[in-house]
Design a protein around this motif. Structure first.
Motif, short mmCIF file in Angstrom:
data_model
loop_
_atom_site.label_atom_id
_atom_site.label_comp_id
_atom_site.label_asym_id
_atom_site.label_seq_id
_atom_site.Cartn_x
_atom_site.Cartn_y
_atom_site.Cartn_z
N LEU A 3 0.83 -1.20 0.00
CA LEU A 3 0.00 0.00 0.00
C LEU A 3 0.87 1.25 0.00
N ARG A 4 0.42 2.26 -0.71
CA ARG A 4 1.07 3.57 -0.63
C ARG A 4 0.47 4.32 0.54
N ASN A 6 -0.85 7.12 0.78
CA ASN A 6 -2.12 7.81 0.50
C ASN A 6 -3.28 6.84 0.31
N GLU A 7 -3.02 5.52 0.38
CA GLU A 7 -4.07 4.52 0.23
C GLU A 7 -4.54 3.97 1.58
N GLN A 9 -6.32 3.79 5.34
CA GLN A 9 -7.49 4.31 6.05
C GLN A 9 -7.03 5.25 7.17
N GLU A 82 6.74 3.16 5.26
CA GLU A 82 5.57 2.70 4.52
C GLU A 82 5.08 1.34 5.03
#
Length: 194
Positions: A3-4, A6-7, A9, A82
Motif C-alpha cells: 500500500l502507498r 495515501n491509500e 485508512q 511505509e
C-alpha cells in the motif's frame, strides 16, 4: 504490491498542531517491525478507543531515535515507514502521529512529554504502555505516571514459545539467518531483509 501511504485508512499527521480537537487513546514507540509485542499494544489501543469513542493514536517518530541522534550505525530497521504504516493501518489505528526526533526533543523530560504532547496536543485520556516503556531523558516509567485525567494501561511482555518478543531479538535472528524463528516473533512476513 504494498500500500502507498495515501491509500491507507489511517491518517498520518506530521504536524501535531493539526491534530483534531478530539479525545484520544495513545501508545508511543518506534514500532519497528510491528511485532507481536506491538500487536498486543495495538489490540488494546483500538479496543479501548472504541469503548471510549476516542481516536486510536500511535505516536512514533519520522526517524528512528538512534539514527536521529547519530547512534544508528549498524542498526537495521525491520520496516520502512511505509511498511510500518501499512501494518498499523491493518490493526484499525485511526492516526499515526510522526514526531521529529532530534537533540532538543531527546532532552524533553517524561513529564513534559506527557503534559505538552500527549495531554495538551493529542487530548489523550488513556495511555497504552508496554511493560517496560519509559518516557523522556529522565526515563520515567509509563506504569508509574500519575497525571490527572490520564489513565495508564500497562500491557505485559509478549513471549512466543518462551522467547521474549523484541525488535532487537528479531534483528538478531534475521542476521543469523533464522528467518522462520524471526517471523514467529513478528507474527507476519512484512519486513526488510538485513
Amino acid at each position: 504490491m504494498p500500500l502507498r501511504l495515501n491509500e491507507l485508512q489511517m491518517q498520518i499527521i506530521r504536524d501535531i498542531t493539526l491534530f483534531p480537537q478530539q479525545s484520544s487513546v495513545v501508545t508511543v514507540g518506534s514500532f519497528d517491525g510491528v511485532h507481536r509485542g506491538h500487536q498486543a499494544l495495538l489490540r488494546a489501543l483500538v479496543a479501548e478507543a472504541k469503548e471510549q469513542g476516542s481516536l486510536a493514536v500511535v505516536v512514533s517518530f519520522e526517524t528512528h531515535p538512534r539514527i536521529a541522534l547519530g547512534r544508528g550505525e549498524g542498526l537495521h530497521l525491520l520496516t520502512s515507514l511505509e511498511q510500518k504504516a501499512a501494518l498499523l493501518d491493518q490493526f484499525g489505528v485511526d492516526c499515526l502521529v510522526l514526531l521529529p526526533f532530534n537533540e532538543a526533543f531527546s532532552k524533553m523530560s517524561g513529564e513534559e512529554f506527557v503534559t505538552s504532547i500527549l495531554v495538551e496536543q493529542l487530548h489523550a485520556n488513556t495511555l497504552i504502555a508496554g511493560y517496560n516503556h519509559r518516557f523522556g531523558h529522565d526515563r520515567i516509567e509509563a506504569a508509574t505516571l500519575r497525571y490527572e485525567g490520564l489513565r495508564v494501561v500497562r500491557i505485559e511482555r509478549e513471549e512466543v514459545e518462551g522467547a521474549k518478543v523484541s525488535s532487537s531479538e528479531i534483528r538478531r535472528l534475521l542476521a543469523e539467518g533464522r528467518t522462520a524463528e524471526a517471523e514467529k516473533l513478528l507474527g507476519h512476513n512484512q519486513y526488510q531483509q538485513p
